[in-house]
Design a protein around this motif. Structure first.
Motif, PDB file in Angstrom:
ATOM      1  N   TRP A   1      -5.136  -3.212  -7.611  1.00  0.00           N
ATOM      2  CA  TRP A   1      -3.723  -3.573  -7.708  1.00  0.00           C
ATOM      3  C   TRP A   1      -3.213  -3.289  -9.121  1.00  0.00           C
ATOM      4  CZ3 TRP A   1      -2.439  -7.831 -10.947  1.00  0.00           C
ATOM      5  CH2 TRP A   1      -3.527  -8.599 -11.367  1.00  0.00           C
TER       6      TRP A   1
ATOM      7  N   ALA B   1      -1.954 -12.056  -9.811  1.00  0.00           N
ATOM      8  CA  ALA B   1      -1.723 -10.826  -9.065  1.00  0.00           C
ATOM      9  C   ALA B   1      -0.394 -10.892  -8.315  1.00  0.00           C
ATOM     10  CB  ALA B   1      -2.873 -10.562  -8.096  1.00  0.00           C
TER      11      ALA B   1
ATOM     12  N   GLU C   1       0.833  -1.204   0.000  1.00  0.00           N
ATOM     13  CA  GLU C   1       0.000   0.000   0.000  1.00  0.00           C
ATOM     14  C   GLU C   1       0.868   1.255   0.000  1.00  0.00           C
ATOM     15  OE1 GLU C   1      -3.522   0.139   2.537  1.00  0.00           O
ATOM     16  OE2 GLU C   1      -3.264  -2.006   2.919  1.00  0.00           O
TER      17      GLU C   1
ATOM     18  N   TYR D   1     -10.550  -3.709  -3.326  1.00  0.00           N
ATOM     19  CA  TYR D   1      -9.096  -3.592  -3.530  1.00  0.00           C
ATOM     20  C   TYR D   1      -8.806  -3.128  -4.955  1.00  0.00           C
ATOM     21  CZ  TYR D   1      -9.095  -6.556   0.625  1.00  0.00           C
ATOM     22  OH  TYR D   1      -9.330  -7.057   1.875  1.00  0.00           O
TER      23      TYR D   1
ATOM     24  N   LYS E   1       1.171  -0.047  -4.857  1.00  0.00           N
ATOM     25  CA  LYS E   1       0.933  -1.190  -5.726  1.00  0.00           C
ATOM     26  C   LYS E   1      -0.412  -1.842  -5.410  1.00  0.00           C
ATOM     27  CE  LYS E   1       5.817  -2.457  -6.404  1.00  0.00           C
ATOM     28  NZ  LYS E   1       6.820  -3.551  -6.224  1.00  0.00           N
ATOM     29  N   LEU E   2      -0.858  -1.635  -4.173  1.00  0.00           N
ATOM     30  CA  LEU E   2      -2.113  -2.202  -3.714  1.00  0.00           C
ATOM     31  C   LEU E   2      -2.895  -1.114  -2.975  1.00  0.00           C
ATOM     32  CD1 LEU E   2      -3.870  -4.831  -3.257  1.00  0.00           C
ATOM     33  CD2 LEU E   2      -2.714  -4.990  -1.028  1.00  0.00           C
TER      34      LEU E   2
ATOM     35  N   LEU F   1       2.825  -8.406  -8.849  1.00  0.00           N
ATOM     36  CA  LEU F   1       3.258  -7.548  -7.751  1.00  0.00           C
ATOM     37  C   LEU F   1       4.639  -7.896  -7.220  1.00  0.00           C
ATOM     38  CD1 LEU F   1      -0.128  -7.395  -5.798  1.00  0.00           C
ATOM     39  CD2 LEU F   1       0.910  -5.541  -7.124  1.00  0.00           C
TER      40      LEU F   1
END
Length: 289
Positions: A194, A284, A169, A192, A173-174, A288
């Motif tokens: 992402w 995901a 966060e 959410y 990125k999220l 990430l």
């Protein structure tokens, strides 16, 4: 024999700005004339409201909610006060004189709506209304369903097993409770978001409902939402990822399949059914990493 009992209801809204007409649904009051009874449901978790309006005092809102609850519980439906209103005919007057006066607070009841229940229990009617009016702004727990929570939890728990979510966060990125506004300025919250070339906005949708009409209405509501948000998706390079759960009753599978076909119509939208959530989570995680 088909039963067609009527019911009357009003939506309790949090009105943040009277000037801008900004409102969010926080509760619902339903009156069933055949049993002379009220059912009042409200969210005990105001996370969605606070996510949009940082300066909101949840204690003040909860105070009003408890006050309404207390007044209804103390109401003697056999009293002269109750009978004088003829609530079935003057539901709106009853609400504003006995529960919340017009313009008296940040909480206001909507205009009155009427419905018909066909051989359905009062509980089924309440579930249907909660699904219809609260899927955008309140915790899914309010509609007594664990499936919406589970599909969303399965995704985020997979990420949590590989990453420090707070770090993601901070690195942007999220995102949690990601807010997006349409052209008129109305806000919508996604659980959410992402990054993976596009910003993927994650939203769980539970189709494990008790009526085919409920599935159809929910699909239509979300179809309108994502058509409305198509321009935002193009301009901001977004993709809407829907984590959907199917009905437990096989008799509703046809309605569920039809709902998915409708939701496939908007551009920049991806549907992930329950069996595909693990694969989606792995993609995901790879993006990430």
């Amino acid at each position: 024999m088909l039963s067609t009992d009527n019911y009357t209801y009003s939506i309790l809204k949090y009105r943040h700005s009277q000037l801008l007409d900004e409102q969010l649904n926080v509760g619902i009051l339903v009156y069933f004339p055949e049993t002379n009874s009220f059912i009042f449901k409200h969210s005990s978790n105001l996370k969605r409201v606070k996510a949009i309006y940082n300066n909101v005092s949840d204690k003040v809102i909860l105070h009003y909610l408890k006050q309404i609850d207390r007044k209804l519980k103390n109401l003697d439906t056999q009293s002269n006060l109750f009978n004088n209103y003829n609530v079935k005919e003057k539901f709106n007057e009853f609400i504003h004189k006995e529960l919340i006066a017009t313009d008296a607070s940040v909480l206001q009841f909507s205009k009155v709506f009427n419905g018909i229940r066909y051989n359905e229990t009062q509980e089924n009617v309440i579930d249907f209304l909660l699904v219809s009016y609260f899927s955008e702004y309140t915790s899914p727990k309010i509609i007594h369903s664990t499936i919406v929570d589970s599909v969303s939890d399965r995704f985020i728990n997979k990420l949590a097993s590989r990453f420090d979510l707070e770090k993601l966060e901070k690195e942007k990125k999220l995102f949690k409770d990601y807010k997006i506004k349409n052209e008129t300025g109305k806000s919508y919250i996604f659980d959410y978001a992402w990054q993976n070339g596009t910003l993927n906005l994650v939203k769980p949708i539970d189709f494990n409902l008790k009526t085919s009409r409920g599935i159809e209405d929910k699909a239509h509501k979300h179809l309108g939402l994502f058509i409305d948000l198509q321009n935002e998706a193009e301009e901001q390079n977004l993709r809407y990822d829907l984590l959907v759960s199917r009905p437990k009753e096989r008799s509703f599978y046809k309605d569920y399949d039809h709902a998915l076909k409708l939701l496939e119509l908007p551009k920049r939208l991806k549907i992930i059914e329950e069996e595909g959530i693990d694969r989606y989570s792995k993609k995901a995680i790879k993006a990430l990493s």
